[in-house]
Design a protein around this motif. Structure first.
Motif, PDB file in Angstrom:
ATOM      1  N   LEU A   2       0.854  -1.185   0.000  1.00  0.00           N
ATOM      2  CA  LEU A   2       0.000   0.000   0.000  1.00  0.00           C
ATOM      3  C   LEU A   2       0.892   1.238   0.000  1.00  0.00           C
ATOM      4  O   LEU A   2       1.683   1.438   0.908  1.00  0.00           O
ATOM      5  N   ARG A  10      -6.930   1.635  -6.667  1.00  0.00           N
ATOM      6  CA  ARG A  10      -5.751   0.770  -6.600  1.00  0.00           C
ATOM      7  C   ARG A  10      -5.477   0.344  -5.157  1.00  0.00           C
ATOM      8  O   ARG A  10      -5.149  -0.808  -4.893  1.00  0.00           O
ATOM      9  N   ASP A  11      -5.624   1.279  -4.238  1.00  0.00           N
ATOM     10  CA  ASP A  11      -5.423   0.956  -2.823  1.00  0.00           C
ATOM     11  C   ASP A  11      -6.432  -0.087  -2.356  1.00  0.00           C
ATOM     12  O   ASP A  11      -6.071  -1.032  -1.647  1.00  0.00           O
ATOM     13  N   ARG A  12      -7.687   0.068  -2.753  1.00  0.00           N
ATOM     14  CA  ARG A  12      -8.715  -0.903  -2.363  1.00  0.00           C
ATOM     15  C   ARG A  12      -8.422  -2.275  -2.969  1.00  0.00           C
ATOM     16  O   ARG A  12      -8.585  -3.308  -2.309  1.00  0.00           O
ATOM     17  N   THR A  14      -5.463  -3.442  -3.771  1.00  0.00           N
ATOM     18  CA  THR A  14      -4.303  -3.981  -3.063  1.00  0.00           C
ATOM     19  C   THR A  14      -4.718  -4.582  -1.721  1.00  0.00           C
ATOM     20  O   THR A  14      -4.276  -5.682  -1.360  1.00  0.00           O
ATOM     21  N   LEU A  15      -5.573  -3.886  -0.998  1.00  0.00           N
ATOM     22  CA  LEU A  15      -6.055  -4.421   0.283  1.00  0.00           C
ATOM     23  C   LEU A  15      -6.863  -5.704   0.080  1.00  0.00           C
ATOM     24  O   LEU A  15      -6.703  -6.673   0.831  1.00  0.00           O
ATOM     25  N   ALA A  16      -7.721  -5.732  -0.939  1.00  0.00           N
ATOM     26  CA  ALA A  16      -8.512  -6.928  -1.229  1.00  0.00           C
ATOM     27  C   ALA A  16      -7.599  -8.083  -1.645  1.00  0.00           C
ATOM     28  O   ALA A  16      -7.823  -9.234  -1.266  1.00  0.00           O
ATOM     29  N   HIS A  17      -6.563  -7.784  -2.414  1.00  0.00           N
ATOM     30  CA  HIS A  17      -5.595  -8.792  -2.856  1.00  0.00           C
ATOM     31  C   HIS A  17      -4.889  -9.405  -1.642  1.00  0.00           C
ATOM     32  O   HIS A  17      -4.772 -10.628  -1.536  1.00  0.00           O
ATOM     33  N   GLU A  18      -4.443  -8.562  -0.726  1.00  0.00           N
ATOM     34  CA  GLU A  18      -3.751  -9.063   0.464  1.00  0.00           C
ATOM     35  C   GLU A  18      -4.704  -9.846   1.357  1.00  0.00           C
ATOM     36  O   GLU A  18      -4.308 -10.849   1.962  1.00  0.00           O
ATOM     37  N   LEU A  19      -5.959  -9.420   1.448  1.00  0.00           N
ATOM     38  CA  LEU A  19      -6.964 -10.193   2.176  1.00  0.00           C
ATOM     39  C   LEU A  19      -7.122 -11.571   1.533  1.00  0.00           C
ATOM     40  O   LEU A  19      -7.262 -12.579   2.228  1.00  0.00           O
ATOM     41  N   ALA A  44      -9.686 -10.727  -5.160  1.00  0.00           N
ATOM     42  CA  ALA A  44      -9.889  -9.281  -5.086  1.00  0.00           C
ATOM     43  C   ALA A  44     -10.912  -8.816  -6.126  1.00  0.00           C
ATOM     44  O   ALA A  44     -11.781  -7.995  -5.826  1.00  0.00           O
TER      45      ALA A  44
END
Length: 62
Positions: A2, A10-12, A14-19, A44
């Motif tokens: 992030l 893009r930030d959202r 990235t967070l969904a990808h890491e989740l 994501a």
């Protein structure tokens, strides 16, 4: 990763990808790196899909 200053979408993502990594790979660490990244991307994309598009895709497959 992030990074401050990037677009919110893009930030959202990235967070969904890491989740996705947490949900999918916590108990399956043997997945190859390429597979793990693709699975996290798919997670994501599905998580962030607009409701109307998700409904349309689900009704097409039924």
């Amino acid at each position: 990763m992030l990074l401050p200053g990037h677009q919110g979408d893009r930030d959202r993502f990235t967070l969904a990808h890491e989740l996705g990594h947490l949900v999918l790979h916590t108990f399956r660490p043997w997945t190859t790196h390429g597979q793990a990244e693709e699975e996290a991307n798919q997670f994501a994309m599905a998580l962030m899909m607009p409701l109307d598009r998700a409904r349309a895709r689900m009704s097409d497959s039924w």
